[in-house]
Write an enzyme that holds these catalytic residues in place. Structure first.
Site, mmCIF file in Angstrom:
data_model
loop_
_atom_site.group_PDB
_atom_site.id
_atom_site.type_symbol
_atom_site.label_atom_id
_atom_site.label_comp_id
_atom_site.label_asym_id
_atom_site.label_seq_id
_atom_site.Cartn_x
_atom_site.Cartn_y
_atom_site.Cartn_z
ATOM 1 N N MET A 506 -2.453 2.070 -1.011
ATOM 2 C CA MET A 506 -2.973 2.560 -1.231
ATOM 3 C C MET A 506 -4.195 2.887 -2.160
ATOM 4 S SD MET A 506 -1.046 6.025 -0.069
ATOM 5 C CE MET A 506 0.159 5.884 -1.390
ATOM 6 N N CYS A 507 -4.268 2.047 -2.785
ATOM 7 C CA CYS A 507 -5.109 1.890 -4.451
ATOM 8 C C CYS A 507 -5.798 1.100 -4.234
ATOM 9 C CB CYS A 507 -4.499 2.093 -4.928
ATOM 10 S SG CYS A 507 -3.784 3.644 -5.747
ATOM 11 N N THR A 508 -7.325 0.643 -5.130
ATOM 12 C CA THR A 508 -8.011 -0.714 -3.887
ATOM 13 C C THR A 508 -7.644 -2.030 -5.255
ATOM 14 O OG1 THR A 508 -9.872 0.884 -4.042
ATOM 15 C CG2 THR A 508 -9.932 -1.970 -4.573
#
Length: 630
Positions: A506-508
């Site tokens: 979900m996070c970059t």
């Protein structure tokens, strides 16, 4: 005054340079002259009727209009031609042989004067403009020359000529471009003529001094030319004419007969450099940084480095097309922040951010437009406000908007329809669209709409240690060649890639430098592309215009690729464009909820079926081969 004395002289002018003069000099230096330090003409209109009582000389006012060839004069003003030499380096200005320089200008005035005595008056400015600090070094010179034989040794008042003062004043008012006149045999005021003055021996000179019974140093120029024209003249009558009170007449005597009457390059003494405010013969320095509007300084300073590119490296670079480009950034995260900073560095003035997120606590260290105090606030509005703090004249806007994503079912059709309409309107209003969002499905609708509106799209996408920067090929009816878009490599329609993802998905998660590299390349690709109106051109003044740039940090390599548009692309194929044109929002709504619908429209479903059929044929062939071997 005493009955007899040596004629002395006062300075010709007192200079007053308006701030607009330096602003125009800055503009000319940056945009027109660049490295050219040759002489540039100036024009000043002297007001000899309204001289301040406290002034000893006529003020020489220079403004931005002094650079105009046809500087409109008002009634009774006297035009005066001059020049400016603006040096490229401060040391050149300092090391210039000032006396030799002024002597050369005096020789030019002399050569003009022996052709027309009214042309022996001029002025010159030497200068250096420090455009980074807004400091201007300058020195005004009025070339005043005198040959040894033209020195006036004896002057005596001549009261009998006072009756000519008003006649001369009226004559000069009518003949505003003249500096001298003479008295003919009929006691009439006429233009200078050396044959007439040889007989009448009466010369009237327009004066710029206000000191009692002391003419300006320009008088020396006229007397030197007079003696050149009439070399055997010794005694003559001299009228010093001032437009207000203070005119006077003299009986004058030259030091000797001119021994160099045939010489066009005489030995002469030259003076004329203006003294500074301390009364010293030295240049003046003006610091405008505290006087100009800070916003005006910022506006000019932002463009300074860009315009310097055109001096030597890229004289054909078109900066105006970059400055006037309206840019839409879809995504105000890490990529959006870095792209916007690069855009304003290139001089872009109109940027709109679109994002529906808020600043999280992990963002400020990676996203350059936010800080700790911004956490929890909407990104788009904050990004725009941050750009304005960096450069107050930016036209920056933030729009909080959720981009409808393919593969994500409609939750609130009315709201999402409004978002669709707003997104399409924004794309119409802007020239370049940057796709900087963090999922594939959120790029589909902007890609489709940009293709419909024939807008240029720059895509930037990140991997852990890799990146992709590409431009979408605009539709060109005159060319059969069209470059592919972000989705032209897909064999299936985009689907929901956000649901059921773990935290690291979900996070970059990328190497921190990747975003900066991709952002800078995306902006540089845009600026290169803007240098030509044909998006398919291979090179511009900035170099190549690649279609795709793929970078890999594990071995620090970069690839330039080019792929054509795919006839079954789910975002830019003719069938998809046609379906959207016919159905509009209804088409988008179906595609959002049913990705397979998009595959049917684009023809991808047929391709999938063909691939499956070929696969089945291969398996059947392999089974047959096995039976035979057995």
């Amino acid at each position: 005054m005493s009955s007899e004395r040596v004629l002395s002289y006062a300075p010709a002018f007192k200079s007053f340079l308006d701030t607009s003069f330096f602003q125009e000099l800055s503009r000319l230096k940056l945009d027109v002259l660049k490295l050219d330090s040759t002489c540039q003409p100036l024009t000043v209109n002297l007001d000899l009727h309204n001289i301040p009582k406290s002034a000893d000389q006529v003020p020489l006012f220079l403004t931005n209009r002094s650079f105009e060839k046809h500087n409109n004069k008002r009634t009774n003003e006297v035009p005066l031609q001059g020049s400016i030499f603006n040096f490229n380096v401060l040391d050149e200005f300092k090391n210039l042989d000032k006396q030799l320089f002024l002597h050369q200008r005096a020789l030019e005035c002399w050569e003009d004067g022996i052709k027309d005595i009214n042309k022996c008056v001029s002025f010159v400015i030497i200068s250096f403009a420090d455009l980074k600090k807004y400091r201007f070094y300058y020195w005004l010179g009025v070339p005043c020359f005198q040959r040894p034989s033209s020195t006036v040794l004896h002057v005596r008042p001549e009261p009998s000529l006072k009756g000519l003062f008003s006649k001369c004043q009226k004559w000069f008012d009518v003949n505003y471009s003249k500096w001298v006149c003479i008295l003919d045999a009929d006691d009439e005021i006429v233009n200078y003529d050396k044959c007439i003055i040889r007989k009448t021996k009466v010369l009237a000179i327009r004066d710029t001094s206000t000191m009692e019974n002391v003419p300006s140093a320009l008088t020396k120029n006229f007397l030197s030319v007079l003696q050149y024209d009439v070399p055997d003249l010794i005694d003559f009558k001299l009228l010093i004419i001032r437009q207000n009170e203070g005119s006077f007449a003299l009986n004058a005597t030259f030091a000797s007969i001119d021994p160099q009457s045939s010489s066009s390059n005489p030995d002469m003494k030259v003076s004329g450099w203006e003294r500074n405010v301390q009364g010293k013969l030295a240049p003046r320095v003006v610091d405008l940084s505290s006087l100009l509007d800070p916003l005006k300084i910022a506006d000019q300073s932002v463009d300074l480095n860009l315009k310097l590119m055109k001096w030597r490296i890229l004289p054909d670079l078109n900066l105006d097309i970059i400055k006037n480009t309206k840019v839409l950034l879809l995504g105000a995260g890490t990529l959006g922040c870095y792209v916007s900073r690069a855009l304003i560095a290139w001089g872009v003035r109109k940027i709109t951010f679109v994002d529906n997120g808020t600043v999280s606590y992990s963002n400020p260290v990676r996203q350059a437009l936010y800080n700790f105090e911004d956490c929890g606030k909407p990104k788009a509005e904050l990004a725009a406000a941050s750009l304005k703090r960096i450069f107050p004249l930016m036209d920056a806007t933030g729009v909080k908007l959720s981009i409808p994503m393919i593969g994500h079912k409609l939750v609130n059709e009315e709201a999402q329809h409004k978002d669709f309409d707003r997104l399409r309107a924004l794309i119409k209003e802007h020239d370049i669209i940057f796709l900087l969002v963090d999922s594939r499905e959120s790029r589909w609708l902007p890609s489709l709409l940009s293709n419909i509106e024939n807008k240029t799209v720059i895509n930037a996408a990140l991997g852990f240690d890799s990146y992709l920067v590409m431009r979408h090929g605009n539709r060109d009816e005159q060319s059969s060649k069209q470059l592919g878009c972000y989705f032209c490599h897909d064999v299936v329609a985009p689907t929901d890639s956000l649901t059921d993802r773990t935290l690291d998905q979900m996070c970059t998660v990328t190497r921190p430098g990747v975003a900066m590299m991709a952002s800078s390349l995306a902006v540089e690709l845009m600026t290169s592309l803007l240098q030509t109106k044909y998006s398919g051109s291979e090179t511009t003044v900035l170099g190549d215009i690649p279609h795709q740039i793929r970078g890999f940090l594990h071995n620090f390599s970069i690839l330039k690729l080019e792929t054509p548009a795919y006839e079954h692309c789910p975002a830019c194929s003719p069938k998809v464009i046609e379906a959207f044109t016919d159905l509009g929002w209804e088409f988008v709504k179906k595609a959002l909820e049913h990705p397979l619908y998009l595959e049917e429209i684009s023809g991808l479903s047929v391709i999938k079926q063909e691939v499956e059929r070929l696969g089945n044929d291969v398996f059947e062939w392999e089974d047959d081969e096995s039976d035979e071997i057995a």
